[in-house]
Every structure is written in structure tokens, then in C-alpha cells.
Design a protein around this motif. Sequence first.
Motif, PDB file in Angstrom:
ATOM      1  N   TYR A 249     -12.461 -20.873  45.844  1.00 46.15           N
ATOM      2  CA  TYR A 249     -11.623 -21.818  45.083  1.00 46.15           C
ATOM      3  C   TYR A 249     -11.176 -21.168  43.777  1.00 46.15           C
ATOM      4  O   TYR A 249      -9.987 -21.169  43.436  1.00 46.15           O
ATOM      5  CB  TYR A 249     -12.427 -23.090  44.823  1.00 46.15           C
ATOM      6  CG  TYR A 249     -11.651 -24.223  44.194  1.00 46.15           C
ATOM      7  CD1 TYR A 249     -10.995 -25.170  44.979  1.00 46.15           C
ATOM      8  CD2 TYR A 249     -11.599 -24.368  42.805  1.00 46.15           C
ATOM      9  CE1 TYR A 249     -10.295 -26.220  44.409  1.00 46.15           C
ATOM     10  CE2 TYR A 249     -10.902 -25.412  42.226  1.00 46.15           C
ATOM     11  CZ  TYR A 249     -10.252 -26.346  43.023  1.00 46.15           C
ATOM     12  OH  TYR A 249      -9.557 -27.383  42.445  1.00 46.15           O
TER      13      TYR A 249
ATOM     14  N   PHE B 267     -10.455 -27.451  49.378  1.00 41.98           N
ATOM     15  CA  PHE B 267     -11.339 -28.540  48.947  1.00 41.98           C
ATOM     16  C   PHE B 267     -11.476 -29.593  50.044  1.00 41.98           C
ATOM     17  O   PHE B 267     -12.565 -30.110  50.309  1.00 41.98           O
ATOM     18  CB  PHE B 267     -10.779 -29.174  47.671  1.00 41.98           C
ATOM     19  CG  PHE B 267     -11.750 -30.038  46.926  1.00 41.98           C
ATOM     20  CD1 PHE B 267     -12.419 -29.564  45.811  1.00 41.98           C
ATOM     21  CD2 PHE B 267     -11.992 -31.345  47.320  1.00 41.98           C
ATOM     22  CE1 PHE B 267     -13.312 -30.356  45.111  1.00 41.98           C
ATOM     23  CE2 PHE B 267     -12.884 -32.151  46.639  1.00 41.98           C
ATOM     24  CZ  PHE B 267     -13.545 -31.650  45.530  1.00 41.98           C
TER      25      PHE B 267
ATOM     26  N   GLN C 284      -5.736 -24.579  46.901  1.00 43.02           N
ATOM     27  CA  GLN C 284      -7.030 -25.089  46.436  1.00 43.02           C
ATOM     28  C   GLN C 284      -7.310 -26.474  47.022  1.00 43.02           C
ATOM     29  O   GLN C 284      -8.440 -26.772  47.411  1.00 43.02           O
ATOM     30  CB  GLN C 284      -7.055 -25.147  44.916  1.00 43.02           C
ATOM     31  CG  GLN C 284      -7.160 -23.783  44.244  1.00 43.02           C
ATOM     32  CD  GLN C 284      -7.325 -23.892  42.742  1.00 43.02           C
ATOM     33  OE1 GLN C 284      -6.579 -24.602  42.073  1.00 43.02           O
ATOM     34  NE2 GLN C 284      -8.308 -23.186  42.200  1.00 43.02           N
TER      35      GLN C 284
END
Length: 276
Positions: free
Chosen positions: A197, A151, A147
Motif C-alpha cells: 500500500y 485495500f 490503493q
Amino acid sequence: MGFVTTKDGVEIFYKDWGPKDAQVVYFHHGWPLSSDDWDAQMLFFVEKGFRVVAHDRRGHGRSSQVWDWHDMDHYADDTAAVVKHLDLKGAVHVGHSTGGGEVVHYIARHGEDRVSKAVIIAAVPPIMVKTESNPGGLPKEVFDDLQAQLFANRAHFYHEIPAGPFYGYNRPDAKPSQGIIWNWWRQGMMGSAKAHYDGIVAFSQTDFTEDLKKITIPVLVMHGDDDQIVPYEDSGPLSAKLLPNGTLKTYSGFSHGMPTFNADTINADLLAFIQG
């Protein structure tokens, strides 16, 4: 090709090729890809006279980029919406990676009335993350890091996965295909960063143990023993044991991306199972 609108207003894109009265093979893609990842299988089976169906998961490909409800319950319900819309009966559902979890949860949640057989390939069940009941799983920090990389720089992250472990291109004797790598990147970048995500949690933390126990139809479990994405020992063999009518087929040296990288072998074995 078309769209179906779900109960919560999400437009799900689907492909529907072949004779409407033929045996249906329904393909479910992995994270963070789209139905395009099944090109090698859909072309093969439609030329064999089958009807082939595949959809883009919510937040992926050409389906709606909604911000919420990226979980296995909604993934399964979206599948059911496509099945109902097309009035599919006796279908064989084939899922790769996260799509394998989707297949398992769909059948357990919506029943076997419209399904004849299933196949899960390099799939995430029973559960990927390490827990007290799953001590062989991967630490949660592994998925937290995925994640974090998404990001920080999704475009770079989506190049490094297919260029490295997904197809085994990080192995010493590998011969990377730039076309395969960029096609993976293309599919990933079509989708929603938010959906992807959240999808990391969905594919890593969902426990499919009870789902697997409920399924009574024949299920073929296909997994490569050099899978660097969904480790073999904690997935394929365990799923096959939990399935009342499961069969494990292990592929020596095959990577996580074996439906693309080893399409000839996978297609032949899928055909034999479907016709068996």
C-alpha cells in the motif's frame, strides 16, 4: 541465500548464486513482487558464469514485514546493506519497474564506487505522477485507485493485474499463461499489504530527476512501447535524456512484464550490454 539485518533492524532476504570471484549482476524486483521474479535472468546468467544477487525488498517476499519506512531512501539503504554485507564490487545493477527506481536512487545516494554499469527496465523514473513539472504523468487519482483496490480485496486485485495489463494479456491476440499469472499472484501475496500500500506512493511520487543527472556510469534504459503500467513516453525516453551516459533501447509491442514474457530477448541484450 541468507539474510542481512539493516541498521533499523529489518531482515532483508537475499539470493547469492555463482562463483564468488565472478562478475556480479545484481537484480532488483518490481512492486509487489520478490527476487523470484528474476528466475529467468538469474538462471541464465549463473549458467554463463556470472555471480547473481537479488534481494526481497523490505515488506516483500521473505524479508521482514515491517509496517513503516517503505520509501526509496530505505529501499536504497537496504540495497547498500546487502552490497556491504557481501562486499560486492564492480557490480552491474539491473532493476525492473520500481526496482529501476531503486537502482537509480541507490547509485545516486550511495555513489558509484561499487557499481560498474546499470540497467533499468520498464522503470518508474523520472516520475510517474502528474505534476506541474511533469504534465505528461498519470493523475494522482490513478494511484489512489490502486490503493483502494488493494485495500478492498488484495487477492482479487493481484490476480487482475497479471491477468490483464502487466503482461499485455488484455490485448486481442494475447495467449495468457496461467502459470505466469499465478506466479505473479503468489509473489504478491507473500508480501505485506501495508508495505505494498505504501509502496504505491513510493514508486509513483518519488522524483528521480536529480538522481538520474548524478549518475555517470553507463546506463541502459530498456522499455516496451506497449507498456500499460509505466507508460513509455513519460519514462524511458525521458530517463535516457537525463542520464549523462544513458542509452535507450525501445522494444516494439513489448509489455511491462517483458523480463518474463520476453526473457530470451531481454537476456541476450543484457548480456551484450554487460560484456560490451
